[in-house]
Design a protein around this motif. Structure first.
Motif, PDB file in Angstrom:
ATOM      1  N   HIS A  33       0.849  -1.191   0.000  1.00  0.00           N
ATOM      2  CA  HIS A  33       0.000   0.000   0.000  1.00  0.00           C
ATOM      3  C   HIS A  33       0.884   1.239   0.000  1.00  0.00           C
ATOM      4  O   HIS A  33       1.759   1.385   0.837  1.00  0.00           O
ATOM      5  CB  HIS A  33      -0.900   0.013   1.243  1.00  0.00           C
ATOM      6  N   GLU A  34       0.646   2.073  -0.942  1.00  0.00           N
ATOM      7  CA  GLU A  34       1.376   3.331  -0.994  1.00  0.00           C
ATOM      8  C   GLU A  34       0.344   4.452  -0.946  1.00  0.00           C
ATOM      9  O   GLU A  34      -0.337   4.726  -1.915  1.00  0.00           O
ATOM     10  CB  GLU A  34       2.211   3.418  -2.262  1.00  0.00           C
ATOM     11  N   GLY A  35       0.235   5.055   0.200  1.00  0.00           N
ATOM     12  CA  GLY A  35      -0.734   6.129   0.354  1.00  0.00           C
ATOM     13  C   GLY A  35      -0.729   6.639   1.773  1.00  0.00           C
ATOM     14  O   GLY A  35       0.118   6.291   2.580  1.00  0.00           O
ATOM     15  N   ASP A  36      -1.695   7.466   2.076  1.00  0.00           N
ATOM     16  CA  ASP A  36      -1.808   8.065   3.399  1.00  0.00           C
ATOM     17  C   ASP A  36      -3.029   7.518   4.115  1.00  0.00           C
ATOM     18  O   ASP A  36      -4.053   7.228   3.491  1.00  0.00           O
ATOM     19  CB  ASP A  36      -1.949   9.585   3.297  1.00  0.00           C
ATOM     20  N   ILE A  37      -2.909   7.408   5.420  1.00  0.00           N
ATOM     21  CA  ILE A  37      -4.027   7.019   6.267  1.00  0.00           C
ATOM     22  C   ILE A  37      -4.196   8.096   7.314  1.00  0.00           C
ATOM     23  O   ILE A  37      -3.230   8.521   7.941  1.00  0.00           O
ATOM     24  CB  ILE A  37      -3.764   5.662   6.952  1.00  0.00           C
ATOM     25  N   GLU A  38      -5.412   8.551   7.473  1.00  0.00           N
ATOM     26  CA  GLU A  38      -5.691   9.577   8.470  1.00  0.00           C
ATOM     27  C   GLU A  38      -6.716   9.055   9.454  1.00  0.00           C
ATOM     28  O   GLU A  38      -7.641   8.335   9.074  1.00  0.00           O
ATOM     29  CB  GLU A  38      -6.231  10.841   7.792  1.00  0.00           C
TER      30      GLU A  38
END
Length: 61
Positions: A33-38
């Motif tokens: 997974h390449e992304g942001d988690i908020e």
């Protein structure tokens, strides 16, 4: 032979398949997974600490 006993000569006759091919395993990068988690917290620190204490108390009973 009784339960739990074994023929010691069988220990020498065991063959182990230690030839592992690349296709046998999982590709860990396949689902990377390449992304942001908020995260959005709606509880205050005091509420979270109280909840943690409740969980700890329930585990000890």
């Amino acid at each position: 032979m009784g339960f739990g006993s074994y023929d010691e000569s069988e220990q020498d006759n065991q063959e182990y398949d230690t030839d592992f091919e690349d296709e046998d395993g999982l590709d860990a990068e396949e689902n990377a997974h390449e992304g942001d988690i908020e995260y959005e917290f709606t509880a205050s620190n005091d509420e979270l600490l109280d909840r943690l204490e409740d969980i700890k108390d329930n585990q000890n009973t």
